[in-house]
Design a protein around this motif. Sequence first.
Motif, short mmCIF file in Angstrom:
data_model
loop_
_atom_site.label_atom_id
_atom_site.label_comp_id
_atom_site.label_asym_id
_atom_site.label_seq_id
_atom_site.Cartn_x
_atom_site.Cartn_y
_atom_site.Cartn_z
N ILE A 1 46.34 -31.43 -6.20
CA ILE A 1 46.30 -30.23 -5.36
C ILE A 1 44.86 -29.90 -4.99
N ALA A 2 43.96 -29.95 -5.98
CA ALA A 2 42.55 -29.63 -5.73
C ALA A 2 41.95 -30.60 -4.72
N ASN A 3 42.20 -31.88 -4.91
CA ASN A 3 41.63 -32.88 -4.00
C ASN A 3 42.17 -32.75 -2.59
N GLU A 4 43.48 -32.60 -2.47
CA GLU A 4 44.09 -32.53 -1.14
C GLU A 4 43.72 -31.23 -0.42
N THR A 5 43.58 -30.16 -1.16
CA THR A 5 43.17 -28.90 -0.54
C THR A 5 41.76 -29.00 0.01
N ALA A 6 40.85 -29.55 -0.78
CA ALA A 6 39.46 -29.67 -0.35
C ALA A 6 39.34 -30.52 0.92
N VAL A 7 40.05 -31.64 0.95
CA VAL A 7 40.01 -32.52 2.12
C VAL A 7 40.58 -31.81 3.35
N ALA A 8 41.69 -31.11 3.18
CA ALA A 8 42.33 -30.43 4.30
C ALA A 8 41.47 -29.29 4.84
N VAL A 9 40.86 -28.53 3.96
CA VAL A 9 40.00 -27.42 4.39
C VAL A 9 38.78 -27.96 5.13
N ALA A 10 38.18 -29.03 4.64
CA ALA A 10 37.00 -29.61 5.29
C ALA A 10 37.32 -30.09 6.70
N ALA A 11 38.55 -30.56 6.91
CA ALA A 11 38.93 -31.10 8.22
C ALA A 11 39.47 -30.05 9.19
N ARG A 12 39.71 -28.85 8.71
CA ARG A 12 40.38 -27.83 9.53
C ARG A 12 39.43 -27.25 10.58
N GLY B 1 38.95 -13.80 10.30
CA GLY B 1 38.46 -14.51 9.14
C GLY B 1 37.01 -14.16 8.84
N ALA B 2 36.48 -14.78 7.80
CA ALA B 2 35.12 -14.46 7.36
C ALA B 2 34.13 -15.57 7.69
N GLY B 3 34.55 -16.53 8.55
CA GLY B 3 33.64 -17.61 8.93
C GLY B 3 34.18 -18.33 10.16
N PRO B 4 33.32 -19.06 10.88
CA PRO B 4 33.74 -19.74 12.10
C PRO B 4 34.67 -20.92 11.84
N ARG B 5 34.62 -21.48 10.66
CA ARG B 5 35.52 -22.55 10.24
C ARG B 5 35.99 -22.27 8.82
N SER B 6 37.12 -22.83 8.47
CA SER B 6 37.62 -22.64 7.10
C SER B 6 36.60 -23.12 6.07
N SER B 7 35.88 -24.20 6.38
CA SER B 7 34.91 -24.75 5.45
C SER B 7 33.70 -23.85 5.27
N GLN B 8 33.57 -22.82 6.12
CA GLN B 8 32.47 -21.88 6.01
C GLN B 8 32.95 -20.46 5.72
N ASP B 9 34.22 -20.34 5.44
CA ASP B 9 34.81 -19.03 5.16
C ASP B 9 34.79 -18.80 3.65
N PRO B 10 34.02 -17.83 3.16
CA PRO B 10 33.89 -17.65 1.71
C PRO B 10 35.22 -17.31 1.02
N GLN B 11 36.12 -16.66 1.73
CA GLN B 11 37.40 -16.33 1.10
C GLN B 11 38.28 -17.57 0.93
N VAL B 12 38.24 -18.45 1.92
CA VAL B 12 38.96 -19.71 1.80
C VAL B 12 38.33 -20.56 0.69
N LEU B 13 37.01 -20.61 0.66
CA LEU B 13 36.32 -21.38 -0.38
C LEU B 13 36.65 -20.85 -1.77
N GLN B 14 36.84 -19.57 -1.86
CA GLN B 14 37.20 -18.97 -3.15
C GLN B 14 38.57 -19.48 -3.62
N VAL B 15 39.50 -19.60 -2.67
CA VAL B 15 40.82 -20.13 -3.03
C VAL B 15 40.70 -21.59 -3.49
N VAL B 16 39.92 -22.37 -2.75
CA VAL B 16 39.72 -23.77 -3.13
C VAL B 16 39.08 -23.86 -4.52
N GLY B 17 38.12 -23.00 -4.77
CA GLY B 17 37.47 -22.98 -6.08
C GLY B 17 38.42 -22.61 -7.20
N ARG B 18 39.29 -21.65 -6.94
CA ARG B 18 40.26 -21.26 -7.98
C ARG B 18 41.20 -22.42 -8.29
#
Length: 409
Positions: free
Chosen positions: A252-263, A270-287
């Motif tokens: 789950i962690a690996n697939e989420t990170a790859v998908a967020v990076a490509a989105r 949102g809180a950023g121009p891309r999901s990969s730069q959105d701190p709230q999305v990054l927080q979910v990935v980190g959790r």
Amino acid sequence: MTQIDSAWGAGPSARYETLAERFRPIFAQIAAGAVERELGRELPAEEIARLKQAGLGALRIPEAEGGLGATLPELANILIELSAADSNITQALRGHFGFVEDVVNKTSSESRKRWAERIVRGEIAGNAWTEIGDAKQDVFSTRISYKGNRLVLNGAKYYTTGSLFADWIDVGATGLDGKGIVLQVRRDDPGVDVIDDWDGFGQTLTASGTTIFTDVTVDPDDVVVDDDKFRYGAAFYQLVHLATLAGIGRAIANETAVAVAARNRSYSNGAGPRSSQDPQVLQVVGRIRSNAYAAGAIVLQVAQAIERAYQAHFAGDADSEEKANAIAELETSQAVTVVTDLVLQASTIIFDALGASSTRKPIGLDRHWRNARTLSSHNPRIYKDRIVGDYAVNGTPPPYQWRIGRSPL
């Protein structure tokens, strides 16, 4: 890339990376086809065959007997990596690893020699223990009897996970004297019918369905008393589940990170121009990644406790062995609810990081929740906290084994 370089923490031994490198290319191939197999319901027979050829099934057989001599923590970590590639395969092989554990607990004997040689050759065992319908807790309906001068097995089993891929099937039955026994028959013996009728919403590729035995010839040398099996069996089988869950967490962690990076798409609120730069999305990935990390660390701690029980078996001190078995079961029980919650949470919040498009069937992300939810329904986790609490408050030792069926009371 080593486990440390991937930030999953150090392996369980100095030699672990060397051991794991033997299998990682196969794991990568397995992972590459996991979603396609899931969507097309293609059983992983070829993948399991490659693992057999590479010696995965002989991990626990000592090097002096031709195996790889893995410790239980090393085995658990390998199973986490395999489960990150495809958790169906780990679950399909769970019965085999339990059977091997019983073999390595035997003292030097003709039986141990015979089975170690078979396992080193790449032969694997499935399981046939659980009965459904009017099954009873205290006795198996499946039983052996004499037909002429032949000892034969008759009965039906369900949840015979992995037996469709196996060379042998390990069977729990009722003996001639009415007591519980364990025996093995070949998967391709006349009268053995393994049916792929598992209809659960998870573990769809594990072949966890029905096996029927009709006048199957039994070798008396392969019949043992049920009570003679290794004592930490319940903890061991649960360890495989825990390792499988931890591996699902990594996937789950690996697939989420790859998908967020490509989105490329993002929300105007949102809180950023891309999901990969959105701190709230990054927080979910980190959790999600933190949950997976914690789950893996807990699994290795449990594996150390079960390794101590294994070592105590050969130390010649019955009291110390009894204590080590009880502690192993308790540590396992303490881990079950926590690891399950960590992985189930990760399998749910993955969709918070990716949005509604991530629920499309062709992506296959739902398989993680389905597999984790199904795994965590085995050996029900609702009983684990009570068992631990009863020990903490009252000193009540944990049960080593259990069965499902109608109560004799």
